[in-house]
Design an enzyme around this catalytic site. Sequence first.
Site, PDB file in Angstrom:
ATOM      1  N   TRP A   4      46.404  50.346  47.454  1.00 54.73           N
ATOM      2  CA  TRP A   4      45.171  50.673  48.166  1.00 54.73           C
ATOM      3  C   TRP A   4      44.337  49.399  48.275  1.00 54.73           C
ATOM      4  CZ3 TRP A   4      40.786  49.462  45.510  1.00 54.73           C
ATOM      5  CH2 TRP A   4      40.831  49.476  44.109  1.00 54.73           C
ATOM      6  N   GLU A  41      34.699  43.082  36.226  1.00 56.93           N
ATOM      7  CA  GLU A  41      35.889  42.934  37.065  1.00 56.93           C
ATOM      8  C   GLU A  41      35.859  41.623  37.858  1.00 56.93           C
ATOM      9  OE1 GLU A  41      38.439  44.811  36.993  1.00 56.93           O
ATOM     10  OE2 GLU A  41      37.809  46.756  36.218  1.00 56.93           O
ATOM     11  N   GLU A  98      44.020  43.371  40.134  1.00 54.89           N
ATOM     12  CA  GLU A  98      42.711  43.564  39.512  1.00 54.89           C
ATOM     13  C   GLU A  98      41.582  43.098  40.426  1.00 54.89           C
ATOM     14  OE1 GLU A  98      41.601  44.557  36.375  1.00 54.89           O
ATOM     15  OE2 GLU A  98      43.548  45.321  35.756  1.00 54.89           O
ATOM     16  N   HIS A 104      39.516  45.556  42.323  1.00 56.85           N
ATOM     17  CA  HIS A 104      38.522  46.375  41.634  1.00 56.85           C
ATOM     18  C   HIS A 104      37.116  45.815  41.833  1.00 56.85           C
ATOM     19  CE1 HIS A 104      42.012  47.408  38.647  1.00 56.85           C
ATOM     20  NE2 HIS A 104      42.234  47.830  39.878  1.00 56.85           N
ATOM     21  N   GLU A 111      42.655  46.671  28.855  1.00 53.91           N
ATOM     22  CA  GLU A 111      43.096  47.577  29.913  1.00 53.91           C
ATOM     23  C   GLU A 111      42.823  49.027  29.531  1.00 53.91           C
ATOM     24  OE1 GLU A 111      44.008  46.908  32.847  1.00 53.91           O
ATOM     25  OE2 GLU A 111      44.554  44.806  32.802  1.00 53.91           O
ATOM     26  N   THR A 138      38.953  49.624  29.694  1.00 56.12           N
ATOM     27  CA  THR A 138      38.417  49.752  31.049  1.00 56.12           C
ATOM     28  C   THR A 138      38.925  51.016  31.738  1.00 56.12           C
ATOM     29  OG1 THR A 138      40.174  48.247  31.809  1.00 56.12           O
ATOM     30  CG2 THR A 138      37.996  47.290  31.420  1.00 56.12           C
ATOM     31  N   ASP A 180      44.723  52.238  38.131  1.00 63.26           N
ATOM     32  CA  ASP A 180      45.314  50.899  38.060  1.00 63.26           C
ATOM     33  C   ASP A 180      45.306  50.366  36.629  1.00 63.26           C
ATOM     34  OD1 ASP A 180      46.042  50.529  40.670  1.00 63.26           O
ATOM     35  OD2 ASP A 180      44.590  48.950  41.099  1.00 63.26           O
ATOM     36  N   GLU A 181      44.167  50.512  35.962  1.00 65.08           N
ATOM     37  CA  GLU A 181      44.040  49.989  34.603  1.00 65.08           C
ATOM     38  C   GLU A 181      45.056  50.650  33.670  1.00 65.08           C
ATOM     39  OE1 GLU A 181      42.373  47.474  34.505  1.00 65.08           O
ATOM     40  OE2 GLU A 181      40.347  47.618  35.284  1.00 65.08           O
ATOM     41  N   HIS A 184      48.470  49.091  34.242  1.00 66.62           N
ATOM     42  CA  HIS A 184      48.539  47.776  33.609  1.00 66.62           C
ATOM     43  C   HIS A 184      48.608  47.898  32.085  1.00 66.62           C
ATOM     44  CE1 HIS A 184      46.367  46.099  37.409  1.00 66.62           C
ATOM     45  NE2 HIS A 184      47.653  46.290  37.614  1.00 66.62           N
TER      46      HIS A 184
END
Length: 339
Positions: free
Chosen positions: A51, A90, A128, A131, A181, A184, A204-205, A208
């Site tokens: 995205w 971020e 990242e 973000h 990670e 967050t 996403d975090e 990761h």
Amino acid sequence: MHRESVAKKDSSKTSQIMHWLSPEKIEMYKSLESWAEESILPFLRPVEKCWQPQDYLPEPSSESFYDEVRELRERAESLRFCLVGDMTTEEALPTYLTMLNTLDGTRDETGASPSPWAVWGRAWTVEENRHGDLLNKYLYRTGRVDMKQIEKTIQYLIGSGMDPQTENNPYLGFIYTFFQERATAISHGNTARHTTVCGLIAFDEKRHENAYTRIMEKLFEIDSEGAMLGLEDMMRKKISMPAHLMYDGQDKNLFEHFSLVAQRMGVYIAKDYAGILEHLVKRWNVESITGLSARAQKAQNFVCGLPQILRLEERAQSRVKKGPNTGTFSWIFNREVVL
């Protein structure tokens, strides 16, 4: 932690660079490159399948753009302060990539190395990066924050670098990144109750986090001694949030005040820190590892007991209760807000 260090003086002979790994340990990390390519790189997403910030922001060319922006402004009113803190964290990605590129055995030696460790570091960074871009553009469109003050905060933060918690030791670096990670993911996940964009970031975090979890699982498998001592080292230091050096040119205690708001809003609290510690001990089977030296066994006992967890939580909760009830922040035009 047992330091396998080699001091190398630079050409000026005025400073020392400490390398914490022996040549044998560095070679061990290099021998893991095939494993990293097969087991870690799949956690990355192809650019075309990722995205992008604009997917979740009002489209400027749309006839409904102004209506969408108006709705966004109303939705962000009560949440904008925590979004600023999250976004600032971020946006400090140049600092985090710099940290990854100091780690012995896994650094990107040329800036474009084909090593799987280097490929991961660069691709993780650009994933990242979205973000900060998303939150930055989101906040700009709200019209509810002082973007110049926020931009100054970001510049100060990146310029401050990071405390040398991880030194240039990959054991410490991967433990730190795992912790951050997961932290967050929790923070953005809690904020996602109010805005969808944070849910995207939290997802996403978490992905990761899974990659760094797998790296540490492998290190405990092939070098339980080094991994255990590294874990003890980081836990004794009490991991600092990467944005704890944030400063806006006015408030020298900005991160402390931001943290107070985040805790009182339930975005990230001391209980979350304790929960992360308990999770990693269980996930990496720290209690069941055998064959350790006496020093590493002592580290194991410390990590598994972690007596400071409850004290840390109690101190933090005490600060929340005893702290000031209101404060002013340059991010929101120095308006007084309830802390």
